[in-house]
Motif scaffolding. Sequence first.
Motif, short mmCIF file in Angstrom:
data_model
loop_
_atom_site.label_atom_id
_atom_site.label_comp_id
_atom_site.label_asym_id
_atom_site.label_seq_id
_atom_site.Cartn_x
_atom_site.Cartn_y
_atom_site.Cartn_z
N ARG A 308 28.66 -57.61 -16.58
CA ARG A 308 29.11 -57.34 -15.22
C ARG A 308 27.96 -56.70 -14.46
O ARG A 308 27.31 -55.79 -14.96
N TRP A 309 27.71 -57.16 -13.25
CA TRP A 309 26.65 -56.56 -12.43
C TRP A 309 27.07 -56.54 -10.97
O TRP A 309 28.02 -57.19 -10.57
N TRP A 310 26.35 -55.71 -10.19
CA TRP A 310 26.70 -55.53 -8.78
C TRP A 310 25.41 -55.45 -7.98
O TRP A 310 24.40 -54.90 -8.40
N ASN A 311 25.47 -56.03 -6.79
CA ASN A 311 24.29 -56.17 -5.95
C ASN A 311 24.03 -54.93 -5.10
O ASN A 311 24.92 -54.11 -4.87
N LEU A 312 22.79 -54.82 -4.64
CA LEU A 312 22.43 -53.81 -3.65
C LEU A 312 23.39 -53.89 -2.47
O LEU A 312 23.76 -54.99 -2.03
N ARG A 313 23.78 -52.74 -1.94
CA ARG A 313 24.87 -52.71 -0.99
C ARG A 313 24.46 -53.00 0.46
O ARG A 313 25.15 -53.73 1.16
N HIS A 314 23.36 -52.44 0.91
CA HIS A 314 23.03 -52.63 2.32
C HIS A 314 22.45 -54.03 2.54
O HIS A 314 21.59 -54.48 1.77
N PRO A 315 22.90 -54.73 3.58
CA PRO A 315 22.42 -56.10 3.80
C PRO A 315 20.90 -56.22 3.90
O PRO A 315 20.33 -57.21 3.43
N ALA A 316 20.24 -55.24 4.51
CA ALA A 316 18.79 -55.34 4.65
C ALA A 316 18.09 -55.22 3.29
O ALA A 316 17.15 -55.96 2.99
N ARG A 317 18.54 -54.29 2.44
CA ARG A 317 17.95 -54.14 1.10
C ARG A 317 18.25 -55.37 0.24
O ARG A 317 17.39 -55.83 -0.52
N TYR A 318 19.45 -55.87 0.35
CA TYR A 318 19.83 -57.08 -0.38
C TYR A 318 18.92 -58.24 0.01
O TYR A 318 18.36 -58.94 -0.86
N ALA A 319 18.75 -58.46 1.32
CA ALA A 319 17.91 -59.57 1.78
C ALA A 319 16.46 -59.38 1.38
O ALA A 319 15.77 -60.34 1.01
N ALA A 320 15.97 -58.14 1.44
CA ALA A 320 14.57 -57.88 1.09
C ALA A 320 14.29 -58.19 -0.37
O ALA A 320 13.23 -58.72 -0.71
N ALA A 321 15.22 -57.87 -1.26
CA ALA A 321 15.02 -58.16 -2.68
C ALA A 321 14.87 -59.65 -2.91
O ALA A 321 13.97 -60.10 -3.64
N LEU A 322 15.73 -60.43 -2.30
CA LEU A 322 15.66 -61.88 -2.52
C LEU A 322 14.44 -62.48 -1.84
O LEU A 322 13.81 -63.40 -2.37
N GLU A 323 14.06 -61.94 -0.69
CA GLU A 323 12.85 -62.44 -0.03
C GLU A 323 11.62 -62.19 -0.88
O GLU A 323 10.67 -62.98 -0.88
N ALA A 324 11.65 -61.10 -1.68
CA ALA A 324 10.54 -60.79 -2.57
C ALA A 324 10.61 -61.59 -3.88
O ALA A 324 9.74 -61.41 -4.74
N GLY A 325 11.62 -62.40 -4.04
CA GLY A 325 11.74 -63.21 -5.25
C GLY A 325 12.44 -62.53 -6.40
O GLY A 325 12.33 -62.98 -7.54
N HIS A 326 13.16 -61.43 -6.11
CA HIS A 326 13.83 -60.67 -7.16
C HIS A 326 15.34 -60.87 -7.09
O HIS A 326 15.90 -61.19 -6.04
N SER A 327 15.99 -60.61 -8.22
CA SER A 327 17.44 -60.54 -8.21
C SER A 327 17.88 -59.37 -7.33
O SER A 327 17.25 -58.31 -7.35
N PRO A 328 18.98 -59.54 -6.58
CA PRO A 328 19.47 -58.42 -5.77
C PRO A 328 20.35 -57.46 -6.55
O PRO A 328 20.91 -56.53 -5.95
N ALA A 329 20.48 -57.65 -7.86
CA ALA A 329 21.36 -56.79 -8.64
C ALA A 329 20.85 -55.36 -8.66
O ALA A 329 19.67 -55.11 -8.93
N GLN A 330 21.74 -54.42 -8.38
CA GLN A 330 21.38 -53.00 -8.42
C GLN A 330 21.43 -52.47 -9.84
O GLN A 330 20.57 -51.68 -10.26
N ALA A 331 22.45 -52.89 -10.60
CA ALA A 331 22.62 -52.44 -11.97
C ALA A 331 23.62 -53.36 -12.66
O ALA A 331 24.26 -54.20 -12.00
N ARG A 332 23.76 -53.19 -13.98
CA ARG A 332 24.72 -54.01 -14.71
C ARG A 332 25.21 -53.26 -15.94
O ARG A 332 24.65 -52.22 -16.31
N GLU A 333 26.24 -53.80 -16.57
CA GLU A 333 26.70 -53.28 -17.84
C GLU A 333 27.13 -54.44 -18.74
O GLU A 333 27.68 -55.44 -18.27
N VAL A 334 26.81 -54.31 -20.01
CA VAL A 334 27.21 -55.29 -21.01
C VAL A 334 28.42 -54.72 -21.74
O VAL A 334 28.34 -53.65 -22.35
N LEU A 335 29.52 -55.42 -21.63
CA LEU A 335 30.79 -54.91 -22.16
C LEU A 335 30.90 -55.21 -23.65
O LEU A 335 30.65 -56.34 -24.08
N ASP A 336 31.30 -54.21 -24.42
CA ASP A 336 31.51 -54.47 -25.85
C ASP A 336 32.88 -55.10 -26.05
O ASP A 336 33.70 -55.20 -25.12
N ALA A 337 33.15 -55.53 -27.27
CA ALA A 337 34.37 -56.29 -27.55
C ALA A 337 35.62 -55.49 -27.24
O ALA A 337 36.59 -56.03 -26.69
#
Length: 403
Positions: A308-337
């Motif tokens: 599960r992951w979630w993107n950067l919240r502000h539209p400008a930061r989100y757009a800047a990450a993708l313009e730089a060629g990066h994933s816009p994900a802010q963080a994620r978690e890998v769920l155990d069983a």
Amino acid sequence: MPSAPPPGDPAPADGALPASALREVTGRPLSFYVHVPFCRVRCGYCDFNTYTADQLGPGGGPDAWLAAVHSEIDLAARVLGEQAPEVSTVFFGGGTPTLLRPSQLTEVLAHIAGRFGLRPGAEVTTEANPETIGPAELDALLVGGINRLSLGMQSAVPHVLATLDRVHTPGRALELVGLARQAGFGQISLDLIYGTPGERPQDWQASLDAVIAADPDHVSAYALVIEPGTAMARRVAHGEIPPTDDDRQADYYLMAENRLKAAGYENYEVSNWARDRSHRARHNLAYWRGDNWWGVGPGAHSHVGGVRWWNLRHPARYAAALEAGHSPAQAREVLDADTRRIERVLLELRISDGLSVEVLTASERGRLPALAARGLIEREDERIRLTLDGRLLADAVIRDLLD
């Protein structure tokens, strides 16, 4: 989307998923959620990731959003690879998606379809504010492939809408149901909120009566939750309006169940009613059943194969990450069983199809007779379901089952 996601773990800059998650891509349906964060006015009760024009700043407007969303769809295609199935459902949420031109929404849909394909009969929904859409927009959305409309009605009573800071007139959402039918929409939902401070039983009854008269295919009714940090929470703190009342909200829920059931709607999830199985919200069912979905847009959440992951919240930061060629994900978690199992209990028990008993541990199964004796669950064909009383106490039932 809640205002404060968990801290999570660092997300890789290229958006790559673990091999364990990718192995699950082909085995479950795939959905897309597209978050449109723009609103003309921010409602006092809302804590979603939304912005009015004066909050966006440079690089945060609709044009930058649109370019970034297209880039994230390309990223999703690279990450999920050729094994990704055709998309089963797409949902444009917000914010107010219909503040954008219909062509902007349908271009995004066309991009998803071009990259992944759409399953035959795929459900494609957009939320709509009643004051931002008319016959021309309805026609354009339908021609562009959007086949389900979710209208934010909230209430049919002016003073309730005023407390919620809603700017549409009470009858506009109802009028739109008829206009959408004329345009050719076969799936129309009306969304309601109950338990607003100052809402009287006759007000709620009037809203239910108005909805039933409009004859939508689907109705959602949510108890108002006054979230910390919202304008409404500040009004409650200052004594301007009273807090919500749990007992009154329970009474209003029972009014909704009784009135909607009598009108031919079936409850298939705690807060959702449909004319029949064919009119259930398939996109939301994908969440409740733990399927895979990619959330596109600022602050959007995703889930694929137990990641599960979630993107950067502000539209400008989100757009800047993708313009730089990066994933816009802010963080994620890998769920155990075990976390995934617990989430199955939390989500599947909310739907009328129920939860398979085999998902529960031996000690949890041992608690079922006591819950049944209290009239909160029923058991049939090795599945357990909430009763009406159980729906009223859904969170407590699940807590008692899992403790």
